[in-house]
Each structure stands twice: as C-alpha cells, then as structure tokens.
Scaffold this active site. Sequence first.
Site, PDB file in Angstrom:
ATOM      1  N   HIS A 307       0.827  -1.203   0.000  1.00  0.00           N
ATOM      2  CA  HIS A 307       0.000   0.000   0.000  1.00  0.00           C
ATOM      3  C   HIS A 307       0.863   1.255   0.000  1.00  0.00           C
ATOM      4  CE1 HIS A 307      -3.916  -2.073   1.575  1.00  0.00           C
ATOM      5  NE2 HIS A 307      -3.360  -2.696   0.551  1.00  0.00           N
ATOM      6  N   GLU A 309       0.754   3.887   1.862  1.00  0.00           N
ATOM      7  CA  GLU A 309       1.207   4.266   3.196  1.00  0.00           C
ATOM      8  C   GLU A 309       2.388   3.414   3.636  1.00  0.00           C
ATOM      9  OE1 GLU A 309      -3.391   4.317   3.227  1.00  0.00           O
ATOM     10  OE2 GLU A 309      -1.741   3.329   2.161  1.00  0.00           O
ATOM     11  N   CYS A 334      -6.445   1.854   5.039  1.00  0.00           N
ATOM     12  CA  CYS A 334      -7.160   0.656   5.440  1.00  0.00           C
ATOM     13  C   CYS A 334      -6.784   0.296   6.872  1.00  0.00           C
ATOM     14  CB  CYS A 334      -6.836  -0.504   4.488  1.00  0.00           C
ATOM     15  SG  CYS A 334      -5.132  -1.102   4.637  1.00  0.00           S
ATOM     16  N   CYS A 337      -3.002  -0.717   7.358  1.00  0.00           N
ATOM     17  CA  CYS A 337      -2.077   0.420   7.322  1.00  0.00           C
ATOM     18  C   CYS A 337      -2.233   1.298   8.558  1.00  0.00           C
ATOM     19  CB  CYS A 337      -2.313   1.249   6.062  1.00  0.00           C
ATOM     20  SG  CYS A 337      -1.683   0.464   4.556  1.00  0.00           S
TER      21      CYS A 337
END
Length: 386
Positions: A307, A309, A334, A337
Amino acid sequence: MAPRMRRRLMSLRVPPGIALQPSRICPSPSSTSLRPLAIFSSNPVFQCSSVSVEARLPHRQCLSSISDALTGLCAGKEVTAQCLIEQYGFQEIILRSSTERERPNTLYFGRVSELVDYVTKRWREHFVLTKVTNETVLDELAGRPFFILISVDAPVQVRWRRWKARLEAANKPVPSLEQFVHQSDHEMYDPDTGINGVCDRATIKILNSDGSIDSLRRTIESLNITDPERLRPGWDSYFMQLSSLAARRSNCMKRRVGCVLVRERRVIATGYNGAPRGLKNCNEGGCERCNGGASGGTGLETCLCIHAEENALLEAGRERVGEGAVLYCDTCPCLTCSIKLVQVGISEVVYSQGYSMDDRTAAVLKEGGVKLRQYSPPRDGLVKLQ
C-alpha cells in the site's frame, strides 16, 4: 436536435478589502462576437463569458474576464458578472478595440501590458476584464499569481431563446436557429479566431442548463470564489495534490492510491501502491488477487501489492518519521495500514476520499492517539447549477 453547448468565460482576482463599484454591461443585441473575460486579484480570479470584474480581498489582487459568444444571448455572463459586482465589488476593465464605444464606470486600456500594470499597482482593488479573445492575451493574464478563469456554458436552445427574446424586445430581426448555431460554432471553433482554446483552460466550468438567474446566483455563492486557496494552495491542498500526483505512479489494478509523509511542512517520503521491487507489476499480472476482480477490502491476505502508506513508511523509516509527522493520503488508510501508522508514531492522518474501512480505521487511530481528518479542496471543474 441534440443539445449543443456554448462556453463563456470569466476570471477573477480578489485583493484585501472589497470595494464595490458597479459596472453594467449592456452588449448590443445585434453583436455576435464571443469575448472572454479575465480578473486579477490577490484572492481568486474568475472569468465568465460576457462579464469581467475585479474584487478586493486581504493581501490579494484580482482581475476577471468573461467571454461571450453571442452578446445578444449568452450563457449567463451578464448575470454572473453582475453578481460578482454586487457581492464582491468588482470594477469593469476593457481592452479597447477600434470600434469600442465607451461605457460609464468602465476603465479602458489599449494594450494588455498596460492593463496588467495598472491592476498590479492597485492590488487592493478588484477588476473584471471582458474581451479576452485569444490565448496570447490569456497567457499574459494567466502568468500572474492572482488570476482565475471561469467558464459559463448553456445549451444552445437556452441561449437561442434568450437571444431571440432580446432581439424581439429591441425590434431587431431575428435570425433562424440554424443561423444562430452556425455563428455560434464559428466563434467557438474557427481555426483562426475561435475561443474554444480559451474556454478549455477554465479552472471552473459552470453549466447553466436551466437558465434560472436565482440558480446561477446560488451556484456562484456556493463556489466561494474568493477563497484564497484558489490562487495559492494552503498546506493541506498542497500536500494533498502531491499525494494525488504520487498516485499516478501506481500500477495496482484495483485502485490508485498515493500519499506524502510530512514533518514540519517538509516532505519526508512519498508512496504509491503496487507490487514490491523486483516483482512483476500488478498491471502486468503480478498480483492474482487484484487481477482477479476481488471486491474492495476482501482477500487482502493474498494481495502482493504494497500500500502507498506502507511504501512511504518503509522509505522514511521510524527514525526519520519522528514526532509530529503527518500523513497526507488521497484515500483513507485501510485497517492494516492504520495499525502501522500508529506503531511508527504518526501524529495525524489527512485524507481526501473515503474507503470501505473508514470506521474501523478511525477507531484504531483514535485509540492510538492519531488525529484523523478529511480534507475537501475548493470545487473545480464542471459545476452544475444548484
């Protein structure tokens, strides 16, 4: 006949302290020239077809220009300009032509350089400019940091009815609808004189579809044109735009996401989602989960994509993140994360678009002492009447 659209432009700039100086624009019903308009200001500037205004706001200067296709029947430039004049105190400015008839309460200039110099020295006032008919003039106006271009469009049938009513009221001959459309297309798309290129560069595009004056006024008010961030993005807007730019590097087949990790208003790292280094990219079939059409938030345990992040955190490392770091992400993180953001000591998360796990993410971040907030920038692009 399928509805055909015509654009009108306006640009506005707003310096500190608005000074109202009404200026009424009354184009001749027989005229058929489309004229863009520009505005300069230390606050936002907008341009509408057939009207130009300039307003005064704190530490800003504004020049606005409006373009009109057929001055007898426009997409709403006169109403738009008058609304700006009445609410924000704009002064009309015009680039003089050889056949120009002077109007009261209007300032005339022979060259665009003279006009820009005049406005720049009076940055605490607001001006609106009409007749921006080509991109050369627009380039010189748009080069200033206090200029915004706005277009006002309306269906051809709406404009035709207005234009016809004005000509009939003035006891002037009314051309056929076919002649009206032909002239409209000529002024918009002519290779040498058409203003389509000017209209396409508008930051805000208002669709005046029903012709209601009240609806148009409400829409203009809702846009908050004089928001200083329209001219110079604030920190939230600046970093959120960087995160959106990072997202364009994403190769994930499910969703593009980008983020920027910031501390003390300095970028520490950026990230976007996609397959890890050395693996086949997601858009090349590297992740079976994303390429298999799994619904959002499901099958994440088999997803090979890192992801945005996560990428930013891995790039920065815990030592560089430090106290007071803020994560700007174009999509709400999410649950997975959010746990990692808490662990590395992120102080605040700012996002633009929601995600399916927003509630769970918010709960985790709140418990971990991380502030979460959503940022919505000023509306640009196509705006329909309210």
